[in-house]
Design an enzyme around this catalytic site. Structure first.
Site, PDB file in Angstrom:
ATOM      1  N   CYS A 221       0.798  -1.223   0.000  1.00 51.25           N
ATOM      2  CA  CYS A 221       0.000   0.000   0.000  1.00 51.25           C
ATOM      3  C   CYS A 221       0.838   1.285   0.000  1.00 51.25           C
ATOM      4  O   CYS A 221       0.284   2.380  -0.068  1.00 51.25           O
ATOM      5  CB  CYS A 221      -0.948  -0.006   1.190  1.00 51.25           C
ATOM      6  SG  CYS A 221      -1.958  -1.492   1.251  1.00 51.25           S
TER       7      CYS A 221
ATOM      8  N   HIS B  75      -3.592   7.751   6.162  1.00 46.54           N
ATOM      9  CA  HIS B  75      -3.746   6.428   5.561  1.00 46.54           C
ATOM     10  C   HIS B  75      -5.130   5.882   5.930  1.00 46.54           C
ATOM     11  O   HIS B  75      -5.831   5.366   5.071  1.00 46.54           O
ATOM     12  CB  HIS B  75      -2.634   5.501   6.052  1.00 46.54           C
ATOM     13  CG  HIS B  75      -2.588   4.190   5.348  1.00 46.54           C
ATOM     14  ND1 HIS B  75      -2.477   4.085   3.980  1.00 46.54           N
ATOM     15  CD2 HIS B  75      -2.649   2.913   5.816  1.00 46.54           C
ATOM     16  CE1 HIS B  75      -2.465   2.809   3.626  1.00 46.54           C
ATOM     17  NE2 HIS B  75      -2.584   2.076   4.728  1.00 46.54           N
TER      18      HIS B  75
ATOM     19  N   GLU C 112      -1.702   4.913  13.641  1.00 41.36           N
ATOM     20  CA  GLU C 112      -1.456   6.162  12.927  1.00 41.36           C
ATOM     21  C   GLU C 112      -1.729   7.366  13.821  1.00 41.36           C
ATOM     22  O   GLU C 112      -0.976   8.349  13.795  1.00 41.36           O
ATOM     23  CB  GLU C 112      -2.314   6.234  11.661  1.00 41.36           C
ATOM     24  CG  GLU C 112      -2.002   7.455  10.800  1.00 41.36           C
ATOM     25  CD  GLU C 112      -2.642   7.417   9.425  1.00 41.36           C
ATOM     26  OE1 GLU C 112      -2.270   8.258   8.580  1.00 41.36           O
ATOM     27  OE2 GLU C 112      -3.518   6.559   9.175  1.00 41.36           O
TER      28      GLU C 112
ATOM     29  N   LYS D 108     -10.736   7.228   2.273  1.00 40.39           N
ATOM     30  CA  LYS D 108     -10.928   5.857   1.793  1.00 40.39           C
ATOM     31  C   LYS D 108     -12.386   5.384   1.780  1.00 40.39           C
ATOM     32  O   LYS D 108     -12.727   4.524   0.969  1.00 40.39           O
ATOM     33  CB  LYS D 108     -10.043   4.891   2.587  1.00 40.39           C
ATOM     34  CG  LYS D 108      -8.574   4.955   2.163  1.00 40.39           C
ATOM     35  CD  LYS D 108      -7.716   3.941   2.904  1.00 40.39           C
ATOM     36  CE  LYS D 108      -6.306   3.862   2.322  1.00 40.39           C
ATOM     37  NZ  LYS D 108      -5.507   5.074   2.566  1.00 40.39           N
TER      38      LYS D 108
ATOM     39  N   HIS E 199      -9.968   1.474  -0.296  1.00 41.67           N
ATOM     40  CA  HIS E 199      -8.534   1.275  -0.116  1.00 41.67           C
ATOM     41  C   HIS E 199      -8.014   0.628  -1.392  1.00 41.67           C
ATOM     42  O   HIS E 199      -8.221  -0.570  -1.631  1.00 41.67           O
ATOM     43  CB  HIS E 199      -8.259   0.406   1.098  1.00 41.67           C
ATOM     44  CG  HIS E 199      -6.805   0.344   1.470  1.00 41.67           C
ATOM     45  ND1 HIS E 199      -5.814   0.949   0.718  1.00 41.67           N
ATOM     46  CD2 HIS E 199      -6.144  -0.255   2.502  1.00 41.67           C
ATOM     47  CE1 HIS E 199      -4.636   0.729   1.261  1.00 41.67           C
ATOM     48  NE2 HIS E 199      -4.808   0.010   2.348  1.00 41.67           N
TER      49      HIS E 199
ATOM     50  N   PHE F 130       1.438  -3.189   4.496  1.00 41.62           N
ATOM     51  CA  PHE F 130       1.844  -4.479   5.027  1.00 41.62           C
ATOM     52  C   PHE F 130       3.329  -4.668   4.750  1.00 41.62           C
ATOM     53  O   PHE F 130       3.855  -4.209   3.732  1.00 41.62           O
ATOM     54  CB  PHE F 130       1.065  -5.612   4.355  1.00 41.62           C
ATOM     55  CG  PHE F 130      -0.347  -5.790   4.852  1.00 41.62           C
ATOM     56  CD1 PHE F 130      -0.808  -5.150   5.981  1.00 41.62           C
ATOM     57  CD2 PHE F 130      -1.226  -6.633   4.177  1.00 41.62           C
ATOM     58  CE1 PHE F 130      -2.110  -5.331   6.439  1.00 41.62           C
ATOM     59  CE2 PHE F 130      -2.524  -6.827   4.622  1.00 41.62           C
ATOM     60  CZ  PHE F 130      -2.966  -6.183   5.742  1.00 41.62           C
TER      61      PHE F 130
END
Length: 402
Positions: free
Chosen positions: A162, A294, A305, A326, A331, A390
């Site tokens: 991502c 994010h 975050e 998002k 996403h 990830f």
């Protein structure tokens, strides 16, 4: 052309909001979600049936002379976004862009649909499509964009889940500053809303069965999305010499790795990426007027975050809008950095902060002003956008008003 600071001269996008940057911005600013029941070619008994699916699109819709057999959906989306960005930058009549223009594409998985279709064919005892390999190779989108516009400069793909397209934009910044190129077409693309893609993400138990609710108490997972976005990045010297309209300044980039866990995010890694981006931009934390987070709406991401933002901004965080877009476009994995960079540029242009929709109530573990439900006018000159992946890969970008 001696000024090697970096500016944005063109934007393009294809998302669940529709074709084009303005469709994306209107939906984002108004808080209109692209979540829909998905249309898939095969039914594997999906439990989660909603996603942010981009419009149906064939490469011949944007390049009538192209042969569709060479184009996976991810490549088609990337090319469509690049076409809009090239036009927005005033380069439609520029001819071949040559050796001083590079192409960098960020994608997490690349041509997932082609790979999945090939596996289905094999399991069904059928011969795979003869064009499967050139269509499925991860570098296909970068190569096709380069061929479409005669870009003979550095051309490659960044694949870091991502964080992919945020890193692509950051690498473009570094290339332009260093003199390796004068212009870069930076693109993010992803197309994993397939039967296998949906089922794989569902199996991880991170998809929301109803609504994506970043930073909200009661959030229960992310909204999977697909799409592409493109930014034309140029040295200020080149942009000035050709009288180009400058939409924004790309000022800073930071990237780090947690080196801890393949799935669990780490606040210190995220903090260090943001701090590095601010340092690269020569900006103090208090100069940032908006953070495009994010914000995936998973319990761990949003909590981590928020903690990282607190470490960067301290008590000032309470006065900085921190929103996640998002729930609107989904996403989009490797495309997220580029799509959210486009939104950040438009937010700077409009001096308007888009909302975080679907919010229920504050989570004490996410002490941020996420601008719930309705966007707001806000005078700011610099913004930060985050992408965390990830594998513990973190990337942050700083944009400024033109």
């Amino acid at each position: 052309m001696s000024d090697r600071s970096v500016v944005v001269t063109g934007l393009g996008a294809v998302t669940a909001a529709g074709m084009g940057v303005e469709a994306l911005w209107r939906a984002t600013a108004a808080g209109e979600s692209g979540a829909r029941e998905v249309t898939l070619p095969r039914d594997y008994g999906q439990i989660v049936k909603i996603a942010a699916q981009a419009p149906a699109l064939e490469v011949t819709d944007v390049f009538p002379d192209k042969r569709p057999g060479f184009f996976d959906r991810a490549t088609t989306l990337a090319l469509a976004a690049a076409v809009e960005a090239i036009g927005d930058a005033g380069l439609n009549d520029a001819g071949s862009l040559g050796p001083r223009t590079g192409v960098i594409v960020g994608t997490g998985i690349g041509s997932f649909g082609t790979i999945e279709d090939g596996v289905v064919s094999l399991l069904g005892g059928r011969r795979p499509d003869p064009l499967s390999i050139p269509r499925a190779m991860t570098s296909a989108a970068a190569s096709q964009i380069g061929m479409a516009y005669g870009c003979t400069g550095p051309t490659f793909v960044v694949s870091s889940a991502c964080a992919s397209s945020a890193q692509a934009i950051g690498l473009a910044l570094q290339m332009l500053r260093s003199g390796l190129a004068d212009r870069v077409i930076a693109v993010g693309t992803e197309a994993v809303i397939t039967p296998g893609g949906m089922k794989g993400w569902e199996a991880m138990r991170v998809l929301s069965p109803d609504r994506c609710r970043p930073f909200s108490k009661g959030r229960n997972g992310l909204l999977l999305g697909e799409g592409a976005a493109a930014l034309i990045l140029e040295t200020a010297g080149l942009a000035g010499s050709r009288g180009a309209r400058v939409r924004s300044r790309l000022m800073g980039y930071g990237t780090t790795s947690d080196a801890k866990d393949i799935l669990r995010p780490d606040a210190e890694g995220a903090r260090s990426a943001m701090a590095m981006a601010l340092d690269d931009a020569g900006a103090a934390p208090e100069a940032i007027g908006y953070v495009n987070a994010h914000g995936t709406a998973t319990v761990l991401n949003d909590t981590t975050e928020s903690e990282a933002l607190g470490r960067v901004f301290g008590q000032a965080l309470a006065g900085i809008p921190v929103t996640s877009t998002k729930p609107v476009h989904g996403h989009t994995l490797g495309a997220a950095g580029a799509i959210e960079a486009v939104i950040t540029v438009r937010a700077l242009e409009e001096r308007f902060v888009p909302p975080t929709i679907n919010f229920l109530e504050p989570d004490p573990h996410c002490p941020v002003d996420c601008v719930p439900h309705t966007g707001r006018a806000h005078a700011f000159d610099m913004a930060l956008t985050n992408s965390f992946a990830f594998g513990g890969i973190n990337a942050a970008l700083v944009f400024g008003r033109a």
